[in-house]
Design an enzyme around this catalytic site. Structure first.
Site, PDB file in Angstrom:
ATOM      1  N   ARG A 132      -4.879  14.022   6.173  1.00 18.07           N
ATOM      2  CA  ARG A 132      -5.156  13.184   7.353  1.00 18.07           C
ATOM      3  C   ARG A 132      -4.762  11.717   7.160  1.00 18.07           C
ATOM      4  O   ARG A 132      -4.797  10.926   8.092  1.00 18.07           O
ATOM      5  CB  ARG A 132      -6.645  13.288   7.725  1.00 18.07           C
ATOM      6  N   ARG A 139       5.010 -22.630  -3.250  1.00 17.09           N
ATOM      7  CA  ARG A 139       5.480 -21.411  -3.919  1.00 17.09           C
ATOM      8  C   ARG A 139       5.215 -21.436  -5.425  1.00 17.09           C
ATOM      9  O   ARG A 139       4.808 -22.452  -5.971  1.00 17.09           O
ATOM     10  CB  ARG A 139       6.971 -21.227  -3.592  1.00 17.09           C
TER      11      ARG A 139
END
Ligand code: UD1
Ligand code: CA
Length: 452
Positions: free
Chosen positions: A16, A330
Site C-alpha cells: 500500500r 552554502r
C-alpha cells in the site's frame, strides 16, 4: 540477569506504500521506520534479530549495522512463523522482545517496563485502548487476568465492543516462547501461524499473562500507507516540538516547526513559523529565526538574527551576525561576529570577517574577506573560469563599490577602495582607490529613434 533479545519483524512488503522501497525503509523525520525502532530497542537489548523478507539486501545495506543478526523469512506465513525463524539464534534462558519494523514511535521506557514485567511473570503483553478498535485483536480479560486475544474475524458482538486491543508487542521468556511456538498451527481463516495464538497456549498452560496498557495510541500505531506515515510524522514533530518548548525554546507555532535531526539551543531563542531544521544544528542564546527558513548542519552563535526566507547549509555563524532576508548561505561558509549578510546574497565556501557587510544582491564564492569590509550592492566574485575555481582575498577595511566584478584569483589590499562598476583583474594595493571603467561621454545631438 538473563540476556534480552529483540526480534524485529520487518518482512512485510508494504504494497500500500506503492514504493520500490520496502515499508520499513520509508522515512519518518530523518530516519527509516526500522531505524526508529532500532534506536529505542538497542539500548535495552543484548542482541537484535531482524526478520526480513522483501528486498532484504536493500534493508541490510541501508541500516548498515554489523551488530544485527539478519534472519530471512522466505515465505510470509504469519507473524508466528516470522518469530519462529529467529528462535534458533536465541538462547533459552533469555527474554525475547517482539517488535515491528513498521511501528516507529514505540518508546524505550515502555519497552523497559515490558521487559521488567516479563522478567517477573514470564510473559508480558502491550495493549492499548482505542476509540475505534476495528480490525485489531481484542483483549479478553477475566477480572484483571488476560484470557485470550480474539481476532476481529472471530469475535462475537460482545467481544467486538471491547476497546482494549493487542499491539502485537510483547516480552516473553524465550524458553516459554519456543515451547508455545511449537504448539501453534495454521488452521485458521488465513492459513497463517498467528503469533497471538501463543497467548491462548500460555493461558492453557497456567502461565500468567501480564500486561501494560500503552498510554498513547500513536506509540503503538503501525504504518501501512503514506497517509498513516504523514500522520505519524506530524505526531513525531509535535512531540519533539513539545519537548523543545519544555526545555525553553520559543516556538511561535509548534504545528509549523519541523526538525529532522539533532537540534540543540541555548536560552531565549525564538523561532517563528515554517522553519525546517535538518541534520546537526545548534543555536547559542538569544538567537532568533524569522519565518520560512531552512537550516541544515550549521552552528549558530549567540544573538544571531536569521531574518525570513533564508536557506543555510553546512556553515558556522558567529555571535551577533545578521542574515537575510532571502539569503542563501552554502556549505563551508564561516560568518564571523557581527557580520551582516543582506537580502538576495549568495555565499559559498567563504569566510566573512567580523563587522563586514554584504548587504545586497551579491555572489561571494571561494573568498576570504577580512574585518569591517563593505561589499557594495551587486558585487560578484568571479570565481570560476569555466574549468577551475579560484580564490578572492579581501583585506580588512576594504570598500568594494557596487556592481564590481572581482575576477579571481585576485587580492584586494587593506583599506583599498574599488570604484563602483569596476571589473578588477589585477592585484589591488592597500589604501588606494582602484577602478576600471570606460570614460563617460555624452552626445549632445543624439536623438532617440522613432517608431517606424
Ligand atoms: C496483528 C495481530 C492483532 C493485532 C495487530 C496489531 C495476529 C494474528 N494479529 O494483526 O491481534 O491487533 O497485529 O497491529 O498476529 N509479519 C512478518 N511476517 C509474516 C507476517 C507478518 O514479518 O509472515 C509482520 C508484518 O510485516 C507486520 C506484523 O508482522 O509488521 C504484523 O503482521 P500482520 O499479520 O499483518 O498482523 P495483523 O493482521 O495486522
Ligand atoms: Ca558593469
Amino acid at each position: 540477569m538473563s540476556d534480552i533479545h529483540a526480534i524485529i519483524l520487518a518482512a512485510g512488503k508494504g504494497s500500500r506504500m506503492h514504493s520500490s522501497r520496502p515499508k520499513v525503509l520509508q522515512i519518518l523525520s530523518n530516519n527509516t521506520l526500522l531505524g526508529h525502532v532500532l534506536s529505542q530497542a538497542k539500548p535495552l537489548c543484548d542482541k537484535i534479530h531482524v526478520v526480513y523478507g522483501f528486498e532484504g539486501k536493500q534493508v541490510q545495506q541501508q541500516i548498515n549495522d554489523s551488530n544485527i543478526n539478519w534472519v530471512k523469512q522466505t515465505e510470509q506465513l504469519g507473524a508466528g512463523h516470522a518469530v519462529a525463524q529467529a528462535m534458533p539464534h536465541i538462547e533459552d534462558n533469555s527474554i525475547s522482545l517482539i517488535l515491528y519494523g513498521d511501528v516507529p514511535l514505540i518508546k524505550k521506557a515502555t519497552l523497559a517496563d515490558l521487559i521488567h514485567q516479563a522478567q517477573q511473570s514470564g510473559l508480558s503483553l502491550l495493549s492499548v485502548i482505542l476509540d475505534n478498535p476495528t480490525g485489531y485483536g481484542r483483549i479478553i480479560r477475566k477480572g484483571e487476568q488476560i484470557q485470550a486475544i480474539i481476532e476481529q474475524k472471530d469475535a462475537n458482538n460482545a467481544q467486538l465492543n471491547i476497546n482494549e486491543v493487542n499491539t502485537g508487542i510483547m516480552a516473553v521468556h524465550s524458553q516459554l516462547l519456543k515451547q508455545y511456538l511449537s504448539k501453534i498451527n495454521s488452521s485458521n481463516a488465513q492459513g497463517e501461524l498467528y503469533l497471538t495464538d501463543i497467548i491462548a497456549c500460555a493461558v492453557a498452560d497456567g502461565q500468567t499473562v501480564s500486561s501494560i496498557i500503552s498510554k498513547n495510541q500513536f506509540e503503538v500505531a503501525g504504518v501501512n500507507d503514506k497517509v498513516q506515515l504523514a500522520e505519524l510524522e506530524r505526531i513525531f514533530q509535535k512531540n519533539q516540538a513539545t519537548q523543545f518548548m519544555q526545555q525553553g525554546l520559543g516556538l511561535k507555532d509548534p504545528n509549523r516547526f519541523d526538525c529532522r535531526g539533532a537540534f540543540t539551543f541555548g536560552q531565549d531563542c525564538e523561532i517563528d513559523i515554517n522553519t525546517l531544521i535538518e541534520g546537526k544544528v545548534s543555536l547559542g542564546c538569544n538567537t532568533t529565526i524569522a519565518p520560512n527558513c531552512i537550516i541544515k548542519n550549521t552552528k549558530i552563535g549567540n544573538y544571531v538574527s536569521i531574518l525570513s526566507n533564508c536557506v543555510i547549509e553546512d556553515c558556522v555563524i558567529e555571535e551577533g551576525a545578521t542574515i537575510g532576508p532571502f539569503a542563501r548561505i552554502r556549505p563551508q561558509t564561516h560568518i564571523k561576529t557581527h557580520a551582516k549578510i543582506g537580502n538576495f546574497v549568495e555565499i559559498k565556501k567563504s569566510t566573512i570577517g567580523e563587522n563586514t557587510k554584504v548587504s545586497h544582491l551579491s555572489y561571494v564564492g571561494d573568498a576570504i574577506i577580512g574585518k569591517s569590509v563593505n561589499i557594495g550592492a551587486g558585487v560578484i566574485t568571479c570565481n570560476y573560469d569555466g574549468v577551475n575555481k579560484h580564490q578572492t582575498v579581501i583585506g580588512d577595511g576594504a570598500f568594494i563599490g557596487s556592481d564590481s566584478q572581482l575576477v579571481a584569483p585576485i587580492k584586494i589590499g587593506k583599506n583599498a577602495t574599488i570604484g563602483a562598476g569596476s571589473t578588477i583583474t589585477k592585484i589591488v594595493p592597500d589604501n588606494q582607490l582602484s577602478l576600471s571603467r570606460t570614460k563617460q561621454t555624452s552626445l549632445k545631438n543624439w536623438q532617440r529613434p522613432t517608431k517606424k
